[in-house]
Design an enzyme around this catalytic site. Structure first.
Site: not given
Ligand code: SAH
Length: 219
Positions: A67-68
């Site tokens: 997940i960024s």
């Protein structure tokens, strides 16, 4: 608010601290900051890591994906929102669904493509649980875009191809933008390409690190 992991780690104070940090890191768009405050990032990651949900770091999700980092999400979302609000946005690389949810807070219609079927299904459940009726997702190869729903005002990729996939410009409106990291695992640049009546214009937005955009679908 859904809070499967207890109050403390998801509290208003914890989220406000993240927003403060993003401000210090030069994120200026207030609606982007509001969206990051409002979207429960802990719902998009494994429970075991949920206590770190509001730290400004990328975190592992399943299948070796990530997940960024919130700052990267904020930066890319700022780049998506131009003077004219885009109506239809296509994301390549749904992953956890977090970036799509942030976009879902801000633009009327979001489409997102993920190559790993299990991640698509997980993300879809999250969108339903959180009530996002304006986000559609499917399993597919992002290099193909989403032809049936084209044209889009923005295409945003959250995984990096080695070279700019110019064929995707066909699925953009004139005046539309494609925002994506480009490069290999050692060096990537965030690039914004604006489609014009004839040709396109390209800007570099700084160095980033994303997982690679890979061809084909995993079922
Ligand atoms: N936007 C995501 C970030 C996920 S990481 C989030 O907010 O969580 C990038 C994702 O891109 C991974 O899930 C990976 O499986 C996916 N991906 C890689 N190549 C792809 C392709 N060709 N088409 C669609 N998705 C792809």
């Amino acid at each position: 608010m859904i809070s499967p992991t207890g109050i403390g780690m998801t509290s208003e104070r914890t989220r406000l601290r993240l927003i403060e940090r993003l401000r210090q890191q030069n994120i200026k768009n207030e609606s982007v900051l509001d969206a990051i405050f409002d979207v429960p990032r802990h719902v998009f990651i494994d429970e075991a890591l949920a206590h770190r949900a509001y730290e400004d770091t990328a975190l592992p999700i399943s299948h070796g994906q990530t997940i960024s980092q919130p700052w990267v999400v904020a930066k890319m979302t700022e780049a998506v929102l131009s003077e004219i609000l885009p109506e239809k946005v296509l994301e390549l690389g749904t992953g956890s669904g977090y970036q799509a949810a942030i976009l879902g807070q801000l633009v009327p219609r979001v489409f997102s493509v993920e190559r790993i079927d299990l991640l698509t299904k997980q993300a879809r459940r999250r969108f339903i649980k959180l009530g996002y009726r304006n986000i559609r997702c499917k399993t597919g190869d992002g290099f193909q875009g989403w032809a049936n729903e084209a044209p889009f005002d923005v295409i945003i990729a959250t995984a990096a191809p080695k070279e700019i996939p110019f064929a995707l410009l066909d699925q953009l409106n004139v005046g539309g933008k494609m925002i994506l990291p480009v490069g290999d695992t050692k060096k990537q640049e965030l690039v914004a390409i604006e489609k014009q009546h004839e040709g396109y214009q390209q800007h570099q937005l700084g160095e980033v690190y994303f997982v690679p955009l890979l061809e084909g679908v995993v079922r």
